[in-house]
Design an enzyme around this catalytic site. Structure first.
Site, PDB file in Angstrom:
ATOM      1  N   ASP A 478     -12.094 -10.625 -42.213  1.00  0.00           N
ATOM      2  CA  ASP A 478     -11.622 -11.997 -42.403  1.00  0.00           C
ATOM      3  C   ASP A 478     -10.725 -12.086 -43.642  1.00  0.00           C
ATOM      4  O   ASP A 478     -10.723 -11.198 -44.502  1.00  0.00           O
ATOM      5  CB  ASP A 478     -12.852 -12.899 -42.566  1.00  0.00           C
ATOM      6  CG  ASP A 478     -12.593 -14.347 -42.201  1.00  0.00           C
ATOM      7  OD1 ASP A 478     -11.422 -14.715 -42.012  1.00  0.00           O
ATOM      8  OD2 ASP A 478     -13.569 -15.114 -42.124  1.00  0.00           O
ATOM      9  N   ASP A 548     -10.296 -21.053 -35.533  1.00  0.00           N
ATOM     10  CA  ASP A 548     -11.634 -21.570 -35.835  1.00  0.00           C
ATOM     11  C   ASP A 548     -11.973 -22.766 -34.957  1.00  0.00           C
ATOM     12  O   ASP A 548     -13.116 -23.219 -34.954  1.00  0.00           O
ATOM     13  CB  ASP A 548     -11.723 -21.982 -37.311  1.00  0.00           C
ATOM     14  CG  ASP A 548     -12.023 -20.786 -38.194  1.00  0.00           C
ATOM     15  OD1 ASP A 548     -12.411 -19.729 -37.653  1.00  0.00           O
ATOM     16  OD2 ASP A 548     -11.875 -20.900 -39.422  1.00  0.00           O
TER      17      ASP A 548
END
Ligand code: DGJ
Length: 731
Positions: A478, A548
């Protein structure tokens, strides 16, 4: 197919399956001009298209007005400061403070295969699959050599380009602009298609007419970002999904970029793509090289869909390297939306137990397992297991997960450092910052200066020792903030302008090490959702977390834009809980499954808390995934209806390469009263083959399904979707 040089005409002809790309060398000064890129042609003597005989543009006969030539000639690699006032590909700052570059052809070589680009991701192919042209140009005054590198693939209408720049002189010089691609051509009433967005709304499609002046998309965030994507297409005004000419441009790079199109006084179009020259200044010492990243150029005369399928094939075959590239990915359960930071071994095992029962194949432990990380304001950089949460340790957890029949995966954010971390307390100088100024935080974190080797080595050792400590088969890498306050304590003043690019090179080096040392790993890149969803990252990871925003309806738009360039096999997509955590929307569980099926497929919810009814549906969804995912991963993608355009109905289709099987997925977003069934025409089938639909007993010719179409009954309610499976009928 391949590349041919016509000596007398001084023309280089690059042929792909159905496109041709022609370069001409003209005048005694050996200018390198772009003659043609488009549908395949048989002739090569097309120098007339360079218009060099049209007064007042004849260069050698018109020294009184050379600028008219420079400013109108279709260059292959235009340079700054000599009189072409359009956007250039290259500029410098010499020891005398000058910026101009002027290149002339010297020689070329043509060979089978394709070279690697040092330290950079790039497409690849065997000697049977591709041919490369290296065109050497020189600036005598500057003593710079520029090699323009072109590769064409046998089976795909793509030309990939980059430039290798060398300081062949004695004087130190700075490169201030080094783009990768230029395409000059006459305007064909083009529209520009690009992908723009925001966090949670990545890669929404935008189409706008190209007019006079410049239309530029770019990033200065140190990554492509959620906002602009390093892709655009030029599509004839009347080009559709299925018809008309489309040129696609895509940058194989994960940092700052600039790309765009310019229409000039002569109605010529110039398309460019490369590293953003803003905040870029690369020191070129004697005999040093600078390799620009690769840019991909795709041609389609079968509309946007034709371009899409070229990109998909190119990336599936010639960019992704993982052992998973041709494999069905394990159905995973990620605990992020299930628990956020509040989890421990027991909680994870309770989720894993239910996930295993439902048929899932992997548990991924997301953010929050290390250091003191119970919220997003600390511990990045402290990659040691928090045994208060992960009771019994990581190996115990992974073993227990394995005993349930699941693989185990883990989350890292290797490039970051929290001010509240042991690492920062030890090494504040490892955070990117400008001396004397407090750097800005984003999501409460700083960025590690991975341009420094000792920082890369430290981070790598941390990750690798965790990976060796337990049976870990997946990593989610990430990256949750953009770069700014660029300053590195390890670089001299005259190299600070190299920092953005060095950062990207550092990132690539880290990921290359990771996949070399742990070749069995399934690596998924991620950046606050899809801020670093780019072809560069695909070279290292066969899948990237798309966004997301896991809301099924928002995802229709995000996934449509993403699939315009990327194969479905690379788009991270999960079924999540409702009301959706980003949009607050409630959608049927089935529909969430159909939408996630367009990607890598997995779940991101607390399976111990969802209703029994929803839990019962999971094995059925997973069975569908197993049944169809080979087809989805390998087939040809067609867009049937676009919800982002019609605001009501989304539909895409995948067709196997042999045209023997197809799958259609649709979602009716909003229902209307008193509506009749919807007619859709299928695509990509063989007109002469007979097909059986999963929704009907009858058999139809492909021609019927494609030209007359089928009817889909309006499902009752909003957000309802369905699948139709089509198989060739031999009877
Ligand atoms: C951003 C990612 O996109 C999410 O999926 C999750 O991993 C969080 N970061 C964790 O901080």
């Amino acid at each position: 197919m391949g590349i041919t040089y016509y000596n007398q005409e001084r023309v280089l002809k690059l042929d792909t399956r159905s496109a041709s790309y022609l370069i001409g060398i003209v005048d005694e000064e050996n200018f390198v001009g772009h003659i043609y890129f488009g549908k395949k042609i048989d002739d090569f003597d097309l120098q007339y298209l360079l218009r060099i005989k049209e007064a007042p543009f004849v260069p050698s006969k018109n020294n009184g007005d050379r600028l008219s030539f420079y400013d109108s000639f279709p260059w292959e690699f235009p340079t700054h400061g000599i009189g072409d006032f359009r956007e250039a590909c290259m500029a410098v700052e010499t020891n005398l403070g000058h910026s101009a570059v002027k290149l002339g052809y010297v020689s070329h070589k043509i060979y089978k295969g394709k070279p690697k680009l040092k330290g950079l991701p790039a497409t690849f192919g065997s000697e049977e699959e591709c041919t490369t042209l290296e065109l050497l140009c020189i600036d005598d005054a500057l003593e710079f050599e520029v090699t323009l590198i072109y590769t064409v693939f046998e089976d795909i209408d793509a030309v990939v380009r980059s430039a290798l720049i060398k300081n062949a002189g004695d004087k130190v010089c700075y490169l201030t602009k080094a783009l990768s691609l230029c395409l000059d051509m006459d305007d064909k009433a083009f529209d520009m298609i690009s992908l723009h967005g925001s966090w949670g709304r990545e890669r929404h499609i935008q189409r706008q007419a190209v007019g006079y002046g410049k239309k530029v998309i770019s990033s200065l965030r140190g990554e492509p970002g959620h906002q602009d994507h390093p892709f655009f297409a030029l599509a004839g005004k009347n080009s559709t999904q299925d018809t008309g000419e489309v040129y696609g441009f895509h940058f194989v790079y994960s940092g700052n970029f600039m790309a765009g199109v310019e229409k000039n006084q002569f109605d010529n179009i110039r398309a460019i793509m490369g590293i953003n020259p803003c905040d870029f200044k690369w020191k070129m010492e004697k005999d040093s090289y600078f390799q620009t990243p690769e840019a991909v150029l795709v041609y389609s005369c079968d509309g946007i869909g034709g371009m899409t399928r070229q990109f998909h094939d190119l990336y599936r075959k010639h960019l992704i390297r993982s052992i998973y590239k041709d494999k069905k990915r394990p159905v995973l359960m990620n605990n992020w939306e299930a628990t956020y930071f509040e989890f421990d071994t027991d909680k994870l095992l309770s989720i894993a137990k239910e996930a295993a029962k439902a048929g899932m194949e992997m548990l991924v432990m997301d953010d929050g397992w290390f250091g003191n990380r119970n919220s997003d304001d600390c511990a990045l950089g402290d990659w040691t297991v928090n045994e208060k949460k992960i009771k019994g340790g990581l190996k115990y957890l992974a073993d227990e997960v394995n005993k349930l029949g699941l693989k185990f995966g883990i989350w890292f954010e290797p490039e970051m450092i929290s001010p509240d971390s042991d690492l920062y307390r030890r090494h504040p100088e490892w955070a990117i910052a400008i001396t004397g100024r407090t750097a800005g935080l984003a999501r409460n974190q700083y960025v590690l200066d991975i341009t420094r080797k000792e920082v890369r080595d430290y981070v790598y050792e941390q990750i690798s020792s965790i990976l060796k400590s337990a049976d870990i088969e997946y990593v989610k890498w990430d990256m949750n903030r953009p770069l700014c306050d660029m300053g590195s304590g390890a670089l001299p003043a005259d190299r600070q302008g190299e920092m953005y690019h060095r950062y990207v090179l550092g990132l690539y080096e880290l990921q290359e090490r990771l996949i070399n040392d742990f070749p069995y790993l399934l690596l998924e890149n991620c950046s606050g959702g899809g801020a670093r969803f780019d072809p560069g990252m695909l070279y290292y990871s066969p899948q990237i977390w798309c966004s997301d925003d896991t809301d099924a309806i928002e995802r229709l738009v995000i996934q449509e834009g993403t699939a315009m360039v990327y194969p479905l096999s690379v788009m991270g997509a999960h079924v999540s809980d409702c009301p959706n955590h980003s949009a607050g929307r409630i959608t049927p569980f089935e529909t969430r499954g159909y939408v996630a099926m367009a990607g890598t497929f997995g779940y991101e919810l607390d399976i111990t808390k969802i209703s029994e009814e929803e839990k019962q549906m999971i094995p059925e969804q997973i069975a569908l995934y197993h049944k169809y995912h080979d087809l989805i991963r390998t087939g040809d993608y067609y867009r049937i209806a676009s919800y982002s355009e019609n605001h009501a109905f989304d539909c895409w289709q995948i067709v196997s390469k042999d045209k023997g099987e197809s799958l259609i997925t649709y979602v009716q977003v909003l229902n209307r009263a008193n509506c009749r069934s919807r007619q859709i025409c299928l695509k990509g089938l063989s007109p002469d083959k007979k097909y059986k639909l999963s929704t009907s007993e009858k058999v139809y010719f492909g021609s019927t399904l494609m030209y007359a179409g089928i009817l889909i009954n309006n499902p009752w309610g909003d957000f309802k979707g369905g699948l139709i499976h089509i198989t060739e009928s031999i009877s």
